[in-house]
Design a protein around this motif. Structure first.
Motif, short mmCIF file in Angstrom:
data_model
loop_
_atom_site.label_atom_id
_atom_site.label_comp_id
_atom_site.label_asym_id
_atom_site.label_seq_id
_atom_site.Cartn_x
_atom_site.Cartn_y
_atom_site.Cartn_z
N PRO A 133 0.82 -1.21 0.00
CA PRO A 133 0.00 0.00 0.00
C PRO A 133 0.85 1.26 0.00
O PRO A 133 1.89 1.33 0.64
N CYS A 134 0.38 2.26 -0.72
CA CYS A 134 1.06 3.55 -0.76
C CYS A 134 0.44 4.48 0.29
O CYS A 134 -0.56 4.13 0.91
N PRO A 135 1.00 5.67 0.50
CA PRO A 135 0.44 6.59 1.49
C PRO A 135 -1.03 6.95 1.21
O PRO A 135 -1.83 7.05 2.13
N LEU A 136 -1.37 7.13 -0.06
CA LEU A 136 -2.76 7.46 -0.37
C LEU A 136 -3.69 6.27 -0.11
O LEU A 136 -4.84 6.47 0.32
N PRO B 69 -7.68 2.19 -6.89
CA PRO B 69 -8.11 3.52 -6.43
C PRO B 69 -9.46 3.94 -7.03
O PRO B 69 -10.22 4.67 -6.39
N GLU B 70 -9.76 3.49 -8.24
CA GLU B 70 -11.06 3.81 -8.84
C GLU B 70 -12.19 3.12 -8.07
O GLU B 70 -13.24 3.72 -7.83
N TRP B 71 -11.97 1.87 -7.67
CA TRP B 71 -12.95 1.17 -6.84
C TRP B 71 -13.13 1.89 -5.52
O TRP B 71 -14.24 2.06 -5.02
N SER B 72 -12.03 2.31 -4.93
CA SER B 72 -12.08 3.01 -3.66
C SER B 72 -12.87 4.31 -3.80
O SER B 72 -13.72 4.63 -2.96
N LEU B 73 -12.61 5.05 -4.86
CA LEU B 73 -13.34 6.30 -5.12
C LEU B 73 -14.83 6.02 -5.27
O LEU B 73 -15.67 6.72 -4.69
N LEU B 74 -15.18 5.00 -6.01
CA LEU B 74 -16.58 4.64 -6.22
C LEU B 74 -17.27 4.29 -4.90
O LEU B 74 -18.34 4.82 -4.59
N TRP B 75 -16.63 3.43 -4.09
CA TRP B 75 -17.23 3.02 -2.82
C TRP B 75 -17.34 4.19 -1.84
O TRP B 75 -18.35 4.35 -1.15
N LEU B 76 -16.29 4.99 -1.74
CA LEU B 76 -16.31 6.11 -0.79
C LEU B 76 -17.35 7.16 -1.18
O LEU B 76 -18.06 7.70 -0.33
N ALA B 77 -17.47 7.45 -2.47
CA ALA B 77 -18.48 8.40 -2.92
C ALA B 77 -19.88 7.86 -2.65
O ALA B 77 -20.77 8.60 -2.20
N ASP C 215 4.26 1.49 2.32
CA ASP C 215 5.59 1.23 1.75
C ASP C 215 5.54 0.97 0.25
O ASP C 215 6.46 0.43 -0.33
N GLY C 216 4.48 1.39 -0.40
CA GLY C 216 4.34 1.21 -1.84
C GLY C 216 4.39 2.55 -2.56
O GLY C 216 4.42 3.61 -1.96
N ALA C 217 4.38 2.47 -3.88
CA ALA C 217 4.40 3.67 -4.73
C ALA C 217 2.99 3.95 -5.23
O ALA C 217 2.29 3.05 -5.70
N CYS C 218 2.56 5.21 -5.16
CA CYS C 218 1.20 5.58 -5.56
C CYS C 218 0.96 5.41 -7.05
O CYS C 218 -0.16 5.15 -7.47
N GLY C 219 1.99 5.58 -7.83
CA GLY C 219 1.84 5.48 -9.28
C GLY C 219 2.00 4.08 -9.83
O GLY C 219 1.93 3.88 -11.04
N ALA C 220 2.20 3.09 -8.96
CA ALA C 220 2.38 1.71 -9.42
C ALA C 220 1.11 1.23 -10.11
O ALA C 220 0.01 1.34 -9.58
N VAL D 82 -6.34 8.49 -8.18
CA VAL D 82 -6.67 8.21 -9.58
C VAL D 82 -5.93 9.20 -10.48
O VAL D 82 -5.39 8.81 -11.53
N TYR D 83 -5.88 10.46 -10.09
CA TYR D 83 -5.14 11.46 -10.86
C TYR D 83 -3.66 11.09 -10.98
O TYR D 83 -3.07 11.19 -12.05
N VAL D 84 -3.07 10.64 -9.88
CA VAL D 84 -1.66 10.23 -9.90
C VAL D 84 -1.47 9.04 -10.84
O VAL D 84 -0.48 8.99 -11.58
N LEU D 85 -2.41 8.11 -10.84
CA LEU D 85 -2.29 6.94 -11.72
C LEU D 85 -2.29 7.33 -13.20
O LEU D 85 -1.54 6.75 -13.99
#
Length: 159
Positions: free
Chosen positions: A35-38, A137-145, A121-126, A86-89
């Motif tokens: 997992p990355c910081p985001l 991150p898109e799934w996360s955005l969908l669920w959180l919204a 300890d991961g990279a956000c852009g991976a 998602v923007y970072v990706l």
């Protein structure tokens, strides 16, 4: 007096939040996706929303309504972090890897108490393999919204 939101509904939403965190743990520990910081900030949002949904289910009246609003706030903040992710990706020139965000996330007390859940300890852009056509991150955005919307709608219900 009828409750603002049914206890069952609040508990189901709480279980959904905790289930999504459990899925993130499975991706981390079984699939070995760091997992990355985001990602960690999104986990905080899911845990916070789940706890507030749980409190809304346990209490009635103003406490339930407050818990729903706090769930909506946590979910909305998490959705904002997920949108940034998602923007970072989609913009590889942007990064969030070894920067103050990671230091901040890893210095929070939960990262010390439960590093297997809250240590980044991961990279956000991976680029990770998509799940049913969407990146994590898109799934996360969908669920959180969706959680934020449901919490707001439940809190606006009349008695």
């Amino acid at each position: 007096m009828t409750p603002i939101a049914s206890t069952r509904t609040c508990f189901m939403l709480s279980y959904l939040c905790f289930g999504l965190v459990a899925f993130a743990m499975w991706l981390q520990h079984v699939e070995r996706l760091a997992p990355c910081p985001l990602c960690i900030l999104q986990r905080y949002a899911f845990v916070g929303a789940g706890l507030f949904f749980l409190l809304s289910g346990l209490f009635g009246g103003a406490l339930a309504r407050s818990g729903l609003w706090l769930s909506a706030l946590m979910s909305a903040l998490g959705a904002a972090v997920a949108a940034r992710h998602v923007y970072v990706l989609y913009n590889p020139s942007v990064s969030c890897g070894l920067d103050p965000v990671e230091d901040f996330v890893n210095s929070l007390p939960p990262a010390q108490w439960l590093p297997q859940l809250f240590f980044a300890d991961g990279a956000c852009g991976a680029k990770l393999p998509p799940i049913l056509g969407l990146d994590i991150p898109e799934w996360s955005l969908l669920w959180l919204a969706l959680l934020a919307l449901v919490a707001v709608l439940l809190s606006l219900r009349r008695r």
